[in-house]
Design a protein around this motif. Structure first.
Motif, PDB file in Angstrom:
ATOM      1  N   ILE A  11     -11.529  -5.561   2.636  1.00 22.28           N
ATOM      2  CA  ILE A  11     -12.093  -5.032   3.917  1.00 22.28           C
ATOM      3  C   ILE A  11     -12.659  -6.205   4.719  1.00 22.28           C
ATOM      4  O   ILE A  11     -13.196  -7.210   4.309  1.00 22.28           O
ATOM      5  CB  ILE A  11     -13.536  -4.299   3.238  1.00 22.28           C
ATOM      6  CG1 ILE A  11     -13.138  -3.296   2.213  1.00 22.28           C
ATOM      7  CG2 ILE A  11     -14.265  -3.875   4.289  1.00 22.28           C
ATOM      8  CD1 ILE A  11     -14.451  -2.943   1.488  1.00 22.28           C
ATOM      9  N   ARG A  30     -19.468   2.634   4.482  1.00 23.46           N
ATOM     10  CA  ARG A  30     -18.509   3.240   3.799  1.00 23.46           C
ATOM     11  C   ARG A  30     -17.416   4.268   4.721  1.00 23.46           C
ATOM     12  O   ARG A  30     -16.225   4.301   4.449  1.00 23.46           O
ATOM     13  CB  ARG A  30     -19.067   4.569   3.082  1.00 23.46           C
ATOM     14  CG  ARG A  30     -18.369   5.120   1.844  1.00 23.46           C
ATOM     15  CD  ARG A  30     -19.155   5.879   1.003  1.00 23.46           C
ATOM     16  NE  ARG A  30     -20.314   5.139   0.242  1.00 23.46           N
ATOM     17  CZ  ARG A  30     -21.609   5.324   0.810  1.00 23.46           C
ATOM     18  NH1 ARG A  30     -21.831   6.386   1.576  1.00 23.46           N
ATOM     19  NH2 ARG A  30     -22.675   4.791   0.250  1.00 23.46           N
ATOM     20  N   VAL A  33     -14.666   1.995   6.201  1.00 23.91           N
ATOM     21  CA  VAL A  33     -13.897   1.631   5.223  1.00 23.91           C
ATOM     22  C   VAL A  33     -12.878   2.811   5.001  1.00 23.91           C
ATOM     23  O   VAL A  33     -11.601   2.394   4.888  1.00 23.91           O
ATOM     24  CB  VAL A  33     -14.483   0.861   3.723  1.00 23.91           C
ATOM     25  CG1 VAL A  33     -13.410   1.105   2.943  1.00 23.91           C
ATOM     26  CG2 VAL A  33     -15.063  -0.199   4.143  1.00 23.91           C
ATOM     27  N   LYS A  34     -13.407   3.865   4.864  1.00 27.96           N
ATOM     28  CA  LYS A  34     -12.486   5.054   4.701  1.00 27.96           C
ATOM     29  C   LYS A  34     -11.520   5.128   5.760  1.00 27.96           C
ATOM     30  O   LYS A  34     -10.264   5.368   5.594  1.00 27.96           O
ATOM     31  CB  LYS A  34     -13.290   6.268   4.686  1.00 27.96           C
ATOM     32  CG  LYS A  34     -14.019   6.498   3.172  1.00 27.96           C
ATOM     33  CD  LYS A  34     -14.849   7.771   3.115  1.00 27.96           C
ATOM     34  CE  LYS A  34     -15.662   7.778   1.968  1.00 27.96           C
ATOM     35  NZ  LYS A  34     -16.432   9.151   1.889  1.00 27.96           N
ATOM     36  N   ILE A  37      -8.571   2.503   5.699  1.00 32.80           N
ATOM     37  CA  ILE A  37      -7.738   2.775   4.564  1.00 32.80           C
ATOM     38  C   ILE A  37      -6.773   3.927   5.257  1.00 32.80           C
ATOM     39  O   ILE A  37      -5.553   3.714   5.173  1.00 32.80           O
ATOM     40  CB  ILE A  37      -8.376   3.171   3.347  1.00 32.80           C
ATOM     41  CG1 ILE A  37      -9.213   1.703   2.825  1.00 32.80           C
ATOM     42  CG2 ILE A  37      -7.333   3.716   2.360  1.00 32.80           C
ATOM     43  CD1 ILE A  37      -8.140   0.702   2.464  1.00 32.80           C
ATOM     44  N   LYS A  38      -7.501   5.046   5.960  1.00 36.90           N
ATOM     45  CA  LYS A  38      -6.718   6.134   6.216  1.00 36.90           C
ATOM     46  C   LYS A  38      -5.775   5.571   7.349  1.00 36.90           C
ATOM     47  O   LYS A  38      -4.597   6.010   7.460  1.00 36.90           O
ATOM     48  CB  LYS A  38      -7.627   7.120   7.083  1.00 36.90           C
ATOM     49  CG  LYS A  38      -7.013   8.431   7.363  1.00 36.90           C
ATOM     50  CD  LYS A  38      -7.868   9.215   8.028  1.00 36.90           C
ATOM     51  CE  LYS A  38      -8.710   9.861   6.914  1.00 36.90           C
ATOM     52  NZ  LYS A  38      -9.671  10.817   7.493  1.00 36.90           N
ATOM     53  N   THR A  45      -4.912   6.367  -1.251  1.00 39.23           N
ATOM     54  CA  THR A  45      -6.008   7.272  -1.151  1.00 39.23           C
ATOM     55  C   THR A  45      -7.401   6.344  -1.395  1.00 39.23           C
ATOM     56  O   THR A  45      -7.399   5.800  -2.790  1.00 39.23           O
ATOM     57  CB  THR A  45      -5.871   8.598  -2.159  1.00 39.23           C
ATOM     58  OG1 THR A  45      -4.869   9.113  -1.766  1.00 39.23           O
ATOM     59  CG2 THR A  45      -7.172   9.253  -2.019  1.00 39.23           C
ATOM     60  N   TYR A  46      -8.411   6.250  -0.539  1.00 43.96           N
ATOM     61  CA  TYR A  46      -9.705   5.659  -0.949  1.00 43.96           C
ATOM     62  C   TYR A  46     -10.314   6.262  -2.024  1.00 43.96           C
ATOM     63  O   TYR A  46     -10.344   7.275  -2.189  1.00 43.96           O
ATOM     64  CB  TYR A  46     -10.542   5.619   0.497  1.00 43.96           C
ATOM     65  CG  TYR A  46     -11.772   5.328   0.044  1.00 43.96           C
ATOM     66  CD1 TYR A  46     -12.286   3.976   0.050  1.00 43.96           C
ATOM     67  CD2 TYR A  46     -12.931   6.445  -0.166  1.00 43.96           C
ATOM     68  CE1 TYR A  46     -13.511   3.434  -0.128  1.00 43.96           C
ATOM     69  CE2 TYR A  46     -14.070   5.777  -0.403  1.00 43.96           C
ATOM     70  CZ  TYR A  46     -14.421   4.662  -0.450  1.00 43.96           C
ATOM     71  OH  TYR A  46     -15.779   4.130  -0.894  1.00 43.96           O
ATOM     72  N   LYS A  48     -13.251   4.000  -3.873  1.00 39.81           N
ATOM     73  CA  LYS A  48     -14.485   3.605  -3.846  1.00 39.81           C
ATOM     74  C   LYS A  48     -14.474   2.033  -3.405  1.00 39.81           C
ATOM     75  O   LYS A  48     -13.341   1.383  -3.125  1.00 39.81           O
ATOM     76  CB  LYS A  48     -15.283   3.547  -5.112  1.00 39.81           C
ATOM     77  CG  LYS A  48     -14.852   2.584  -6.139  1.00 39.81           C
ATOM     78  CD  LYS A  48     -15.474   2.776  -7.628  1.00 39.81           C
ATOM     79  CE  LYS A  48     -15.135   1.742  -8.668  1.00 39.81           C
ATOM     80  NZ  LYS A  48     -16.048   1.944  -9.818  1.00 39.81           N
ATOM     81  N   ILE A  49     -15.743   1.500  -2.920  1.00 37.19           N
ATOM     82  CA  ILE A  49     -15.898   0.025  -2.608  1.00 37.19           C
ATOM     83  C   ILE A  49     -16.292  -0.425  -3.786  1.00 37.19           C
ATOM     84  O   ILE A  49     -17.329  -0.022  -4.505  1.00 37.19           O
ATOM     85  CB  ILE A  49     -16.924   0.165  -1.490  1.00 37.19           C
ATOM     86  CG1 ILE A  49     -16.338   0.671  -0.080  1.00 37.19           C
ATOM     87  CG2 ILE A  49     -17.156  -1.401  -1.228  1.00 37.19           C
ATOM     88  CD1 ILE A  49     -17.153   0.741   0.749  1.00 37.19           C
ATOM     89  N   ALA A  54     -11.810  -2.231  -1.213  1.00 40.79           N
ATOM     90  CA  ALA A  54     -11.684  -0.920  -1.372  1.00 40.79           C
ATOM     91  C   ALA A  54     -10.661  -0.665  -2.419  1.00 40.79           C
ATOM     92  O   ALA A  54      -9.520  -1.065  -2.435  1.00 40.79           O
ATOM     93  CB  ALA A  54     -11.048  -0.345   0.074  1.00 40.79           C
ATOM     94  N   CYS A  56      -8.254   1.629  -4.310  1.00 37.78           N
ATOM     95  CA  CYS A  56      -7.350   2.897  -3.979  1.00 37.78           C
ATOM     96  C   CYS A  56      -6.208   3.186  -4.939  1.00 37.78           C
ATOM     97  O   CYS A  56      -6.169   2.367  -5.828  1.00 37.78           O
ATOM     98  CB  CYS A  56      -6.761   2.284  -2.527  1.00 37.78           C
ATOM     99  SG  CYS A  56      -7.876   1.925  -1.262  1.00 37.78           S
TER     100      CYS A  56
END
Length: 62
Positions: A11, A30, A33-34, A37-38, A45-46, A48-49, A54, A56
């Motif tokens: 991250i 959060r 971060v989502k 990733i997207k 696919t995310y 968790k941290i 991240a 995935c």
């Protein structure tokens, strides 16, 4: 039985700095971060941290 492996994506530190002044820092971080990733890891696919990573999964293996 197929095992699911998590992929660690670093991250960018700037997201921690940007979210630092928010009343709800964890939620904003959060969200950053989502979205990161997207936009940048389209095949993942995310989940968790964990620390400054991240965690995935590959898309289609949820």
């Amino acid at each position: 039985m197929e095992k699911d492996f998590l992929i660690k994506v670093p991250i960018p530190y700037v997201y921690l700095s940007l979210s630092g002044s928010s009343k709800d820092q964890a939620s904003l971080f959060r969200s950053y971060v989502k979205d990161f990733i997207k936009r940048n890891e389209t095949g993942l696919t995310y989940i968790k941290i964990s620390g400054m990573y991240a965690l995935c999964k590959l898309k289609g293996r949820e």
